[in-house]
Design a protein around this motif. Structure first.
Motif, PDB file in Angstrom:
ATOM      1  N   PRO A 175       4.943  55.274  21.741  1.00 53.81           N
ATOM      2  CA  PRO A 175       3.919  55.001  20.730  1.00 53.81           C
ATOM      3  C   PRO A 175       2.594  54.549  21.335  1.00 53.81           C
ATOM      4  O   PRO A 175       2.557  53.924  22.403  1.00 53.81           O
ATOM      5  N   LEU A 176       1.540  54.874  20.627  1.00 55.94           N
ATOM      6  CA  LEU A 176       0.210  54.392  21.007  1.00 55.94           C
ATOM      7  C   LEU A 176       0.120  52.896  20.743  1.00 55.94           C
ATOM      8  O   LEU A 176       0.855  52.359  19.919  1.00 55.94           O
ATOM      9  N   PRO A 177      -0.759  52.186  21.432  1.00 60.68           N
ATOM     10  CA  PRO A 177      -1.754  52.690  22.387  1.00 60.68           C
ATOM     11  C   PRO A 177      -1.265  52.734  23.838  1.00 60.68           C
ATOM     12  O   PRO A 177      -1.928  53.325  24.683  1.00 60.68           O
ATOM     13  N   TYR A 178      -0.132  52.117  24.139  1.00 61.56           N
ATOM     14  CA  TYR A 178       0.262  51.945  25.541  1.00 61.56           C
ATOM     15  C   TYR A 178       1.097  53.104  26.085  1.00 61.56           C
ATOM     16  O   TYR A 178       1.167  53.305  27.293  1.00 61.56           O
ATOM     17  N   LYS A 179       1.755  53.835  25.169  1.00 67.55           N
ATOM     18  CA  LYS A 179       2.618  54.956  25.556  1.00 67.55           C
ATOM     19  C   LYS A 179       3.777  54.523  26.458  1.00 67.55           C
ATOM     20  O   LYS A 179       4.258  55.298  27.273  1.00 67.55           O
ATOM     21  N   ASP A 180       4.219  53.273  26.308  1.00 66.57           N
ATOM     22  CA  ASP A 180       5.429  52.817  26.994  1.00 66.57           C
ATOM     23  C   ASP A 180       6.639  53.443  26.313  1.00 66.57           C
ATOM     24  O   ASP A 180       6.622  53.725  25.113  1.00 66.57           O
ATOM     25  N   LYS A 181       7.714  53.622  27.067  1.00 64.94           N
ATOM     26  CA  LYS A 181       8.927  54.181  26.504  1.00 64.94           C
ATOM     27  C   LYS A 181       9.591  53.155  25.586  1.00 64.94           C
ATOM     28  O   LYS A 181       9.870  52.033  25.983  1.00 64.94           O
ATOM     29  N   VAL A 182       9.857  53.559  24.355  1.00 65.27           N
ATOM     30  CA  VAL A 182      10.591  52.737  23.392  1.00 65.27           C
ATOM     31  C   VAL A 182      11.755  53.586  22.875  1.00 65.27           C
ATOM     32  O   VAL A 182      11.590  54.774  22.595  1.00 65.27           O
ATOM     33  N   ARG A 183      12.927  52.991  22.753  1.00 60.20           N
ATOM     34  CA  ARG A 183      14.098  53.768  22.360  1.00 60.20           C
ATOM     35  C   ARG A 183      15.023  52.950  21.472  1.00 60.20           C
ATOM     36  O   ARG A 183      15.015  51.712  21.506  1.00 60.20           O
ATOM     37  N   THR A 184      15.810  53.670  20.698  1.00 59.07           N
ATOM     38  CA  THR A 184      16.909  53.021  19.978  1.00 59.07           C
ATOM     39  C   THR A 184      18.149  53.110  20.854  1.00 59.07           C
ATOM     40  O   THR A 184      18.305  54.041  21.649  1.00 59.07           O
ATOM     41  N   PHE A 185      19.022  52.135  20.706  1.00 58.07           N
ATOM     42  CA  PHE A 185      20.187  52.041  21.589  1.00 58.07           C
ATOM     43  C   PHE A 185      21.289  51.292  20.863  1.00 58.07           C
ATOM     44  O   PHE A 185      21.023  50.391  20.072  1.00 58.07           O
TER      45      PHE A 185
END
Length: 481
Positions: free
Chosen positions: A277-287
């Protein structure tokens, strides 16, 4: 020599269990010692069901320590693979060492062992291909990737039974096991592993204890899991074991009504949404999605309390819970991801007076804390009764919180209701990984005859891949002269 073995396995999690199992199946005559700081599987229980809150069991948490490790005390899901995929999307880096096809065959082989010991023959996520494709397309419109990963669900209570059978099998076939024992150090000479130094777990916090017992072996395998990530990082620094800065996953456990997740739960059981997601474009995931599950707490080193989730075969709630995790990579001059994660956890625990914090999504978006009275009147009833209403944004940090909130809002367009204001966020959920231990294709570290497998050293993530790493190393060691 007294206390001399051919092989010592540090940790009795899935990687170590399947290493020992496969050696037996191959007819190995190696004398094997497995050292575990927790208890036998039948002696592991969490008193929170009776007490209503975490009492921080001494000397060690029953959920995170003991035979079968922390994974079997969450919900016992085995992530498989989609035969149509040309990639391995979840489970760590095992395929980078073995190749895709070899890893798939290893998953099949290991899955059959689980079936032999009582795993449910049903595989979730393979029945409704058209429906899953529709969800994948909706996710793609929000720049969210949804791999279709079939799952075999053991269930928390059934996982205990299965691992109990494996424990009995290993003991009956000559694997020595030492429970309630902490490995305090590795014995290394001229860059060659010689053995380990241990003490009883009841003295784990007693720094004045000096009556250590030493065990020696030709080969030593580290299979400590995420619970041992901090210990492994210390060992790497102490003995110059080559490693590189890893990652830490920081986030929350998210709880929402089953009704919002009914399609996902039915068609996939566990969805692994991945976004940047913006603005950082870090990886985010469901787990670790738990349909009709229960949020739980667990205690790590130095009394840090983290949140997790359970999903039983027989016992059900009306809520689904899952982790929302943001991956943090640190660069020069800071390279201490574990310490960073610990600070986040400690701050969150302080805010909750030693307990897990819980907050409504709507309150976060409105810039206010959640109060106990509001939580009692909330339409989503928390399944972790010991959680304390508060404000998790004080602890998680702006970047992490922004990533998670933007991911939730994007997922709401894929799964309507995912961003309902009454949905609950529990903090902290943190997945610790050691600085990634550098290993060769036989999983050997820079210390001769010292091997690293499973989640703790950054090779795998999850029960299945950790188990596979143990099977593969058994084959390597069985051929070793």
């Amino acid at each position: 020599m007294e206390n001399k073995y051919d092989l010592i396995i540090i940790g009795a999690g899935p990687s170590g269990i399947f290493l020992a199992y496969e050696l037996l199946k191959l007819g190995s005559k190696k004398k094997v010692l497995m050292i575990e700081q927790g208890k036998k599987v039948e002696d592991r229980f969490c008193p929170i069901e009776k007490t209503g809150k975490c009492i921080k069991c001494k000397p060690l948490c029953h959920i995170t320590n003991g035979f079968s490790g922390a994974g079997a005390f969450s919900d016992g899901k085995l992530s498989l693979y989609n035969p149509e995929d040309t990639e391995i999307h979840v489970g760590g880096n095992l395929h980078e060492y073995l190749g895709i096809e070899k890893t798939k065959k290893l998953i099949d082989y290991t899955d059959n062992i689980y079936l032999e010991f009582g795993a449910d023959p049903k595989v979730e996520g393979v029945e409704f291909k058209e429906e899953v494709e529709k969800i994948k397309k909706k996710a793609a419109e929000q720049d969210i990737f949804l791999p279709n990963v079939p799952v075999r669900h053991l269930g928390t209570e059934k996982a205990h039974e299965l691992y109990g059978k494996l424990q009995k099998h290993l003991l009956q076939n000559g694997i020595d096991m030492l429970f309630g024992t902490v490995v305090t150090d590795l014995i290394v000479s001229n860059n060659i592993i010689k053995g380990v130094k241990t003490k009883p777990a009841k003295f784990v916090e007693d720094e004045s204890f000096n009556d250590f017992t030493e065990f020696y072996a030709d080969d030593v395998v580290i299979g400590v899991g995420r619970k041992g990530a901090n210990w492994l990082s210390d060992m790497c620094a102490r003995h110059n074991i080559e490693s590189r800065a890893g990652i830490v996953d920081i986030g929350v456990r998210y709880e929402l009504p089953d009704k919002f997740m009914k399609d996902i739960n039915k068609y996939m059981y566990e969805a692994k949404f991945i976004g940047r997601p913006l603005p950082y474009k870090d990886k985010v995931r469901t787990f670790c999605q738990n349909p009709s599950g229960f949020v739980s707490s667990e205690v790590y080193d130095k009394n840090i309390t983290l949140v997790n989730g359970h999903s039983y075969k027989d016992r059900k709630s009306t809520n689904t819970n899952l982790a929302l995790l943001c991956s943090h990579h640190f660069n020069y001059p800071f390279n201490k991801p574990i310490e960073y994660g610990r600070n986040v956890a400690e701050n969150s625990n302080e805010l909750g007076d030693g307990n897990i914090l819980v907050q409504r999504l709507g309150d976060i978006l409105n810039g206010k804390r959640t109060w106990e009275k509001e939580l009692k009147e909330n339409s989503v009833v928390p399944t972790l009764k010991s959680a304390v209403a508060g404000d998790i944004t004080y602890a998680l940090g702006y970047r992490t919180m922004t990533n998670i909130l933007n991911f939730i809002l994007a997922l709401d367009k894929v799964v309507p209701g995912f961003a309902h204001p009454d949905n609950l966020l529990y903090s902290p959920e943190i997945k610790f990984y050691s600085n990634q231990v550098l290993i060769d294709n036989n999983f050997e570290t820079s210390i001769k005859n010292l091997y690293s497998i499973g989640d703790g050293g950054g090779l795998t993530r999850g029960l299945m891949m950790a188990s596979c790493s143990g099977v593969y190393l058994a084959r390597v060691l069985n051929e070793k002269v």
